[in-house]
Scaffold this motif. Structure first.
Motif, PDB file in Angstrom:
ATOM      1  N   ARG A  11       0.854  -1.181   0.000  1.00 47.37           N
ATOM      2  CA  ARG A  11       0.000   0.000   0.000  1.00 47.37           C
ATOM      3  C   ARG A  11       0.890   1.232   0.000  1.00 47.37           C
ATOM      4  NH1 ARG A  11      -4.027   1.712   4.997  1.00 47.37           N
ATOM      5  NH2 ARG A  11      -4.959   3.565   4.022  1.00 47.37           N
ATOM      6  N   HIS A  12       0.459   2.271  -0.687  1.00 46.51           N
ATOM      7  CA  HIS A  12       1.198   3.536  -0.707  1.00 46.51           C
ATOM      8  C   HIS A  12       1.449   4.045   0.714  1.00 46.51           C
ATOM      9  CE1 HIS A  12      -2.462   5.630   0.497  1.00 46.51           C
ATOM     10  NE2 HIS A  12      -3.091   4.850  -0.368  1.00 46.51           N
ATOM     11  N   GLY A  13       2.412   4.945   0.853  1.00 47.71           N
ATOM     12  CA  GLY A  13       2.693   5.547   2.149  1.00 47.71           C
ATOM     13  C   GLY A  13       1.544   6.424   2.626  1.00 47.71           C
ATOM     14  N   GLN A  14       1.573   6.751   3.906  1.00 46.90           N
ATOM     15  CA  GLN A  14       0.519   7.569   4.503  1.00 46.90           C
ATOM     16  C   GLN A  14       0.353   8.890   3.753  1.00 46.90           C
ATOM     17  OE1 GLN A  14       1.054  10.154   7.899  1.00 46.90           O
ATOM     18  NE2 GLN A  14      -0.368   8.900   9.090  1.00 46.90           N
ATOM     19  N   THR A  15      -0.905   9.310   3.613  1.00 44.90           N
ATOM     20  CA  THR A  15      -1.205  10.580   2.954  1.00 44.90           C
ATOM     21  C   THR A  15      -1.848  11.556   3.934  1.00 44.90           C
ATOM     22  OG1 THR A  15      -3.457  10.009   2.305  1.00 44.90           O
ATOM     23  CG2 THR A  15      -1.670   9.312   0.818  1.00 44.90           C
ATOM     24  N   TRP A  17      -4.806  12.810   3.697  1.00 52.48           N
ATOM     25  CA  TRP A  17      -6.180  12.372   3.970  1.00 52.48           C
ATOM     26  C   TRP A  17      -6.195  11.147   4.864  1.00 52.48           C
ATOM     27  CZ3 TRP A  17     -10.160  12.945  -0.584  1.00 52.48           C
ATOM     28  CH2 TRP A  17     -10.281  14.297  -0.913  1.00 52.48           C
ATOM     29  N   ASN A  18      -5.199  10.263   4.730  1.00 53.45           N
ATOM     30  CA  ASN A  18      -5.096   9.143   5.678  1.00 53.45           C
ATOM     31  C   ASN A  18      -5.034   9.673   7.101  1.00 53.45           C
ATOM     32  OD1 ASN A  18      -2.853   7.116   3.629  1.00 53.45           O
ATOM     33  ND2 ASN A  18      -5.063   7.085   3.728  1.00 53.45           N
ATOM     34  N   ALA A  19      -4.195  10.687   7.310  1.00 50.48           N
ATOM     35  CA  ALA A  19      -3.988  11.230   8.651  1.00 50.48           C
ATOM     36  C   ALA A  19      -5.269  11.849   9.220  1.00 50.48           C
ATOM     37  CB  ALA A  19      -2.866  12.264   8.630  1.00 50.48           C
ATOM     38  N   LYS A  20      -6.192  12.261   8.320  1.00 48.55           N
ATOM     39  CA  LYS A  20      -7.453  12.855   8.744  1.00 48.55           C
ATOM     40  C   LYS A  20      -8.605  11.860   8.700  1.00 48.55           C
ATOM     41  CE  LYS A  20      -6.119  17.443   7.020  1.00 48.55           C
ATOM     42  NZ  LYS A  20      -6.444  18.509   6.039  1.00 48.55           N
ATOM     43  N   ALA A  21      -8.299  10.593   8.344  1.00 49.81           N
ATOM     44  CA  ALA A  21      -9.324   9.540   8.249  1.00 49.81           C
ATOM     45  C   ALA A  21     -10.424   9.898   7.264  1.00 49.81           C
ATOM     46  CB  ALA A  21      -9.913   9.227   9.624  1.00 49.81           C
ATOM     47  N   LEU A  22     -10.004  10.426   6.104  1.00 44.83           N
ATOM     48  CA  LEU A  22     -10.943  10.742   5.034  1.00 44.83           C
ATOM     49  C   LEU A  22     -10.799   9.728   3.908  1.00 44.83           C
ATOM     50  CD1 LEU A  22     -10.502  14.631   4.825  1.00 44.83           C
ATOM     51  CD2 LEU A  22     -12.255  13.335   6.067  1.00 44.83           C
ATOM     52  N   LEU A  23     -11.902   9.390   3.295  1.00 45.31           N
ATOM     53  CA  LEU A  23     -11.905   8.425   2.205  1.00 45.31           C
ATOM     54  C   LEU A  23     -11.298   9.030   0.947  1.00 45.31           C
ATOM     55  CD1 LEU A  23     -15.467   7.083   2.869  1.00 45.31           C
ATOM     56  CD2 LEU A  23     -13.396   5.706   2.926  1.00 45.31           C
ATOM     57  N   GLN A  24     -10.397   8.306   0.332  1.00 42.10           N
ATOM     58  CA  GLN A  24      -9.712   8.821  -0.851  1.00 42.10           C
ATOM     59  C   GLN A  24     -10.270   8.234  -2.147  1.00 42.10           C
ATOM     60  OE1 GLN A  24      -5.242   9.770   0.502  1.00 42.10           O
ATOM     61  NE2 GLN A  24      -5.843   7.665   0.880  1.00 42.10           N
ATOM     62  N   GLY A  25     -10.304   6.918  -2.253  1.00 45.32           N
ATOM     63  CA  GLY A  25     -10.787   6.323  -3.487  1.00 45.32           C
ATOM     64  C   GLY A  25      -9.976   6.793  -4.675  1.00 45.32           C
ATOM     65  N   HIS A  26     -10.640   7.393  -5.649  1.00 42.59           N
ATOM     66  CA  HIS A  26      -9.954   7.891  -6.834  1.00 42.59           C
ATOM     67  C   HIS A  26      -9.516   9.342  -6.696  1.00 42.59           C
ATOM     68  CE1 HIS A  26     -11.357   4.701  -9.992  1.00 42.59           C
ATOM     69  NE2 HIS A  26     -10.852   4.166  -8.902  1.00 42.59           N
ATOM     70  N   GLN A  27      -9.762   9.944  -5.550  1.00 49.35           N
ATOM     71  CA  GLN A  27      -9.311  11.315  -5.314  1.00 49.35           C
ATOM     72  C   GLN A  27      -7.845  11.318  -4.897  1.00 49.35           C
ATOM     73  OE1 GLN A  27     -11.248  14.143  -5.917  1.00 49.35           O
ATOM     74  NE2 GLN A  27     -12.509  12.566  -6.860  1.00 49.35           N
ATOM     75  N   LEU A  31       1.485  12.511  -0.112  1.00 52.07           N
ATOM     76  CA  LEU A  31       2.136  11.786   0.975  1.00 52.07           C
ATOM     77  C   LEU A  31       2.542  12.754   2.082  1.00 52.07           C
ATOM     78  CD1 LEU A  31       4.581   9.330  -0.867  1.00 52.07           C
ATOM     79  CD2 LEU A  31       2.268   8.877  -0.049  1.00 52.07           C
ATOM     80  N   THR A  32       2.431  12.310   3.316  1.00 51.71           N
ATOM     81  CA  THR A  32       2.969  13.067   4.445  1.00 51.71           C
ATOM     82  C   THR A  32       4.463  12.767   4.580  1.00 51.71           C
ATOM     83  OG1 THR A  32       2.521  11.246   5.970  1.00 51.71           O
ATOM     84  CG2 THR A  32       0.761  12.883   5.665  1.00 51.71           C
ATOM     85  N   ASP A  33       5.129  13.456   5.491  1.00 54.35           N
ATOM     86  CA  ASP A  33       6.539  13.137   5.766  1.00 54.35           C
ATOM     87  C   ASP A  33       6.663  11.683   6.207  1.00 54.35           C
ATOM     88  OD1 ASP A  33       7.331  15.696   5.110  1.00 54.35           O
ATOM     89  OD2 ASP A  33       7.408  16.398   7.194  1.00 54.35           O
ATOM     90  N   LEU A  34       5.713  11.230   7.034  1.00 47.03           N
ATOM     91  CA  LEU A  34       5.724   9.841   7.465  1.00 47.03           C
ATOM     92  C   LEU A  34       5.535   8.904   6.273  1.00 47.03           C
ATOM     93  CD1 LEU A  34       5.724   7.548   9.517  1.00 47.03           C
ATOM     94  CD2 LEU A  34       3.304   8.056   9.988  1.00 47.03           C
ATOM     95  N   GLY A  35       4.649   9.268   5.356  1.00 49.54           N
ATOM     96  CA  GLY A  35       4.417   8.450   4.180  1.00 49.54           C
ATOM     97  C   GLY A  35       5.655   8.306   3.318  1.00 49.54           C
ATOM     98  N   ARG A  36       6.415   9.387   3.191  1.00 47.70           N
ATOM     99  CA  ARG A  36       7.665   9.313   2.418  1.00 47.70           C
ATOM    100  C   ARG A  36       8.703   8.452   3.149  1.00 47.70           C
ATOM    101  NH1 ARG A  36       5.745  14.447   1.048  1.00 47.70           N
ATOM    102  NH2 ARG A  36       6.568  15.420   2.926  1.00 47.70           N
ATOM    103  N   GLU A  37       8.730   8.545   4.471  1.00 45.21           N
ATOM    104  CA  GLU A  37       9.655   7.718   5.245  1.00 45.21           C
ATOM    105  C   GLU A  37       9.266   6.243   5.152  1.00 45.21           C
ATOM    106  OE1 GLU A  37      12.813   6.796   8.063  1.00 45.21           O
ATOM    107  OE2 GLU A  37      12.427   8.159   6.398  1.00 45.21           O
ATOM    108  N   THR A 215      -6.404   4.276   9.297  1.00 47.12           N
ATOM    109  CA  THR A 215      -6.877   5.462   8.612  1.00 47.12           C
ATOM    110  C   THR A 215      -6.963   5.175   7.131  1.00 47.12           C
ATOM    111  OG1 THR A 215      -4.620   6.268   8.408  1.00 47.12           O
ATOM    112  CG2 THR A 215      -5.874   7.034  10.289  1.00 47.12           C
ATOM    113  N   GLY A 216      -7.428   6.187   6.376  1.00 45.37           N
ATOM    114  CA  GLY A 216      -7.450   6.039   4.931  1.00 45.37           C
ATOM    115  C   GLY A 216      -8.692   5.330   4.468  1.00 45.37           C
TER     116      GLY A 216
END
Length: 230
Positions: A11-15, A17-27, A31-37, A215-216
């Motif tokens: 799965r891709h790194g944290q984004t 919207w993941n950090a805010k618990a929002l649904l992404q789908g095709h939107q 990536l956050t700093d954590l997601g890049r790490e 999240t996510g």
């Protein structure tokens, strides 16, 4: 040619919207700093693997993750149609609490009866998701027979791939825990497909920041509805 086809999947790194618990789908969401790490740590985890190709969904968050892994290896990333997250239509950009309030029946079927779920607010069904995940795996196994590749995709796609490989019915969609951002799964084909590694997160412990796993694409309340695979 090797006798075993290895398909690593993540799965891709944290984004954001993941950090805010929002649904992404095709939107899209960066990536956050954590997601890049998480992406970097996964790349280190895969350093010893003989990757011949890296495929990604067309989503920016997946492509960013894939490129962070590919560039140090001198590989290019190829987009593979079908690896995109489940299209959630009008639910995208909302929290599951918002969805439950506006579409209570569809929300309940989403979690409790995947076979009966219909995307009443646009988007696609679990049947659609399963079919395209199966098509992606068949394509990879045909083009890269006996090779080792990486797929960078999304949590619900990973669940669908797990069903395809294990032969479980669609009713078991929620049987696995949520796939962690940057977690590693390994699907191998010898005489038949098998799951050799399921969402390994050991390499992520090197990160100083906590790894978000609820999240996510998943709802926070999922923890009360999920169970480990048999």
């Amino acid at each position: 040619m090797r006798s075993t086809t290895q398909v690593f999947a993540t799965r891709h790194g944290q984004t954001e919207w993941n950090a805010k618990a929002l649904l992404q789908g095709h939107q899209e969401s960066n990536l956050t700093d954590l997601g890049r790490e998480q992406s970097r740590l996964l790349g280190v985890r895969l350093n010893e693997e003989p990757l011949m190709a890296i495929y990604s969904s067309a989503s920016g968050r997946a492509l960013s993750t894939a490129r962070l892994i590919a560039e140090p290896r001198g590989l290019t990333v190829s987009e593979l149609p079908g690896l995109e997250e489940m299209d959630l239509g009008q639910w995208q950009g909302l929290s599951f609490a918002d969805v439950a309030e506006r579409w209570p029946e569809a929300h309940d079927r989403f979690w409790s009866a995947p076979l009966e779920f219909e995307a009443t607010a646009g988007g696609e069904s679990f049947h659609d998701l399963y079919r395209r995940a199966a098509k992606c795996l068949a394509r990879i196994s045909q083009v890269h027979a006996g090779e080792c590749v990486l797929l960078v995709t999304h949590s619900l796609v990973l669940k669908a791939l797990w069903l395809v490989v294990t032969g479980r019915p669609l009713e078991d969609f929620w049987m696995t825990d949520e796939f962690a951002p940057g977690g590693l799964t390994l699907l191998e084909h010898r005489q038949e497909w098998e799951v050799s590694i399921l969402d390994d997160r050991g390499h992520l412990s090197a990160s100083a920041a906590p790894i978000a796993t609820n999240t996510g694409s998943m709802a926070p309340e999922l923890s009360s509805r999920r169970s480990n695979p048999a």
